[in-house]
Enzyme design. Structure first.
Site, PDB file in Angstrom:
ATOM      1  N   CYS A 234      21.917  28.280  35.315  1.00  0.00           N
ATOM      2  CA  CYS A 234      22.702  27.081  35.589  1.00  0.00           C
ATOM      3  C   CYS A 234      23.273  27.140  37.003  1.00  0.00           C
ATOM      4  CB  CYS A 234      23.837  26.948  34.576  1.00  0.00           C
ATOM      5  SG  CYS A 234      24.837  25.468  34.784  1.00  0.00           S
TER       6      CYS A 234
ATOM      7  N   CYS B 287      31.731  26.528  36.629  1.00  0.00           N
ATOM      8  CA  CYS B 287      32.074  26.074  35.279  1.00  0.00           C
ATOM      9  C   CYS B 287      32.588  27.261  34.474  1.00  0.00           C
ATOM     10  CB  CYS B 287      30.844  25.468  34.613  1.00  0.00           C
ATOM     11  SG  CYS B 287      31.070  25.032  32.869  1.00  0.00           S
TER      12      CYS B 287
ATOM     13  N   CYS C 205      30.537  29.555  30.628  1.00  0.00           N
ATOM     14  CA  CYS C 205      29.751  30.782  30.452  1.00  0.00           C
ATOM     15  C   CYS C 205      30.286  31.887  31.355  1.00  0.00           C
ATOM     16  CB  CYS C 205      28.276  30.539  30.798  1.00  0.00           C
ATOM     17  SG  CYS C 205      27.410  29.419  29.678  1.00  0.00           S
TER      18      CYS C 205
ATOM     19  N   GLU D 112      40.484  26.883  -0.645  1.00  0.00           N
ATOM     20  CA  GLU D 112      40.850  26.195   0.585  1.00  0.00           C
ATOM     21  C   GLU D 112      42.256  25.614   0.439  1.00  0.00           C
ATOM     22  OE1 GLU D 112      40.848  24.883   3.489  1.00  0.00           O
ATOM     23  OE2 GLU D 112      39.111  25.891   4.366  1.00  0.00           O
TER      24      GLU D 112
ATOM     25  N   ASP E 115      36.816  34.286   6.094  1.00  0.00           N
ATOM     26  CA  ASP E 115      36.346  33.707   7.360  1.00  0.00           C
ATOM     27  C   ASP E 115      37.451  32.834   7.934  1.00  0.00           C
ATOM     28  OD1 ASP E 115      34.861  32.862   9.503  1.00  0.00           O
ATOM     29  OD2 ASP E 115      33.582  31.505   8.353  1.00  0.00           O
TER      30      ASP E 115
ATOM     31  N   CYS F  45      35.570  35.387  14.554  1.00  0.00           N
ATOM     32  CA  CYS F  45      35.146  35.037  15.908  1.00  0.00           C
ATOM     33  C   CYS F  45      36.031  35.703  16.948  1.00  0.00           C
ATOM     34  CB  CYS F  45      35.152  33.519  16.096  1.00  0.00           C
ATOM     35  SG  CYS F  45      36.773  32.751  15.859  1.00  0.00           S
TER      36      CYS F  45
ATOM     37  N   GLU G  81      30.615  37.077  17.280  1.00  0.00           N
ATOM     38  CA  GLU G  81      31.027  37.022  15.878  1.00  0.00           C
ATOM     39  C   GLU G  81      30.935  38.436  15.309  1.00  0.00           C
ATOM     40  OE1 GLU G  81      32.151  33.846  13.043  1.00  0.00           O
ATOM     41  OE2 GLU G  81      31.779  33.913  15.198  1.00  0.00           O
TER      42      GLU G  81
END
Length: 402
Positions: free
Chosen positions: A83, A89, A92, A286, A333, A360, A395
């Site tokens: 890129c 940016c 990344c 939940e 999670d 994460c 992850e």
């Protein structure tokens, strides 16, 4: 004479002082770590083993920040970014890093988090790679701001800036379908946006095509199961690796003496529904009523009779689970912030035979695992998955047994 920022701390370096530095390692944010007479200096866009020329722009109490000016001695793992906006940016951090090197450093970051935070010396397994190092991201959310002359840049935060955006017309980590749709979505936004302020543009690549309405119901296939949810809601956005990761989680949770599965923070039911043919009964819990409804709908779509979804409360998560933990596995999670101690105490009291913790953020995962270790569990393995190639994110899946 250089204009020195008003709040610049003048020691140990002058503003814009240039240094030649040897890069020792990387932080979990993807920045290079160098030391000058013991003083830590962080430099973006570099790799371990490189010698670089850098320029100081900020001194903190115990380290300094510097801009990269030139790579004097490059690493053999340095590659040409795909890129043109890389290093401008902020999306990344690793496009200059050969993919094998990215995978190894993400493994190290996971292991280091457990050692530093949980006091657990445990080598994470080799990071599972994404089948697509580029073109994998099925959800893109460029930001935009509205000024007196209309909408300006539509893109992402500039590297090292808190508010300034950089215009992004093409994103190489997004799927081809999203990039094909991006020009028309940007044009439509500029022509039709009526809001007084800026916002976020959604592009989600689904079985229905690329969707830009956050309220539209969309479909994703994971393995042999299908899931429906609103396009703007959370769902993992690397479909090329997600199926393998879910299969791994289910394999880790299953066992000859384990008949039941509890899927905490179950969302739209991803793990419980995917695991339904490996357990006598799967129960998702939940605290969001809407997510619970979607999970129940997804169980019906997949014609499953052994999946139940419970609307739980934060204080009584396992109260309505219709079995004990003696022959059960628990999948956790949580969001990036991890679990609170009240939930972890309830998880320990439930006494599952096995816990599979999907995260994460390895730092909050390690913090929570330390709590579980004190509650009578031990770590069996830690497996990173590279859901986010070219970025610092990873992850991490930790399996614990009682």
């Amino acid at each position: 004479m250089r204009d020195v920022p008003k709040k610049f701390r003048p020691t140990p370096y002058e503003y814009h002082q240039e240094l030649s530095l040897a890069i020792e390692s990387l932080t979990n944010l993807g920045q290079g770590v160098a030391r000058d007479n013991g003083w830590v200096i962080l430099v973006p866009g570099v790799l371990p083993g490189e010698t670089v020329q850098a320029r100081i722009y900020r001194n903190h109490k115990n380290y300094s920040d510097a801009d990269l000016l030139k790579v004097l001695e490059p690493s053999p793992q340095r590659v040409t970014p795909s890129c043109a906006l890389f290093e401008t940016c902020g999306g990344c951090q690793y496009q200059h890093f050969a993919y094998e090197g990215q995978l190894e450093w993400k493994r190290r970051h996971v292991s280091d988090a457990f050692a530093r935070i949980a006091g657990l010396e445990f080598d994470a397994l080799p990071t599972r790679p994404s089948p697509r190092p580029y073109g994998y991201r099925s959800k893109l959310t460029p930001h935009f701001q509205k000024g007196p002359e209309g909408i300006g840049e539509i893109g992402f935060l500039q590297q090292g800036r808190r508010r300034a955006l950089i215009d992004v017309e093409h994103c190489p980590i997004a799927t081809d379908a999203i990039n094909d749709h991006l020009p028309s979505a940007r044009k439509e936004l500029r022509e039709n946006w009526t809001g007084k302020r800026g916002g976020t543009l959604l592009l989600r690549d689904t079985m229905e095509g690329v969707v830009t309405n956050p309220e539209e119901i969309v479909t994703e296939r994971v393995g042999k199961r299908v899931f429906q949810f609103k396009a703007g809601e959370f769902f993992q956005n690397n479909p090329f690796l997600l199926g393998s990761m879910v299969e791994y989680v289910v394999d880790q949770a299953a066992g000859t003496e384990i008949k039941y599965l509890v899927d905490a923070y179950c969302g739209s039911g991803l793990f419980a529904i995917s695991a339904s043919d490996r357990f006598a009964q799967c129960v998702g819990v939940e605290i969001s009523a809407e997510a619970t409804q979607w999970a129940r709908a997804n169980a019906a779509i997949n014609r499953l009779s052994n999946c139940e979804f419970i609307l739980g409360s934060a204080s009584e998560v396992f109260e309505e689970v219709p079995f004990t933990g003696e022959k059960a596995a628990l999948v956790i999670d949580p969001p990036r912030k991890g679990c609170d101690q009240d939930f972890l105490r309830q998880a320990i009291a439930f006494e599952p035979r096995r816990i599979v913790y999907v995260s994460c953020d390895p730092a909050t995962q390690a913090r929570d695992v330390e709590f579980l270790l004190k509650g009578g569990f031990h770590v069996v393995n830690i497996q990173p998955f590279d859901l986010f190639p070219q970025t610092r994110h990873v992850e991490s899946i930790a399996t614990l047994e009682r």
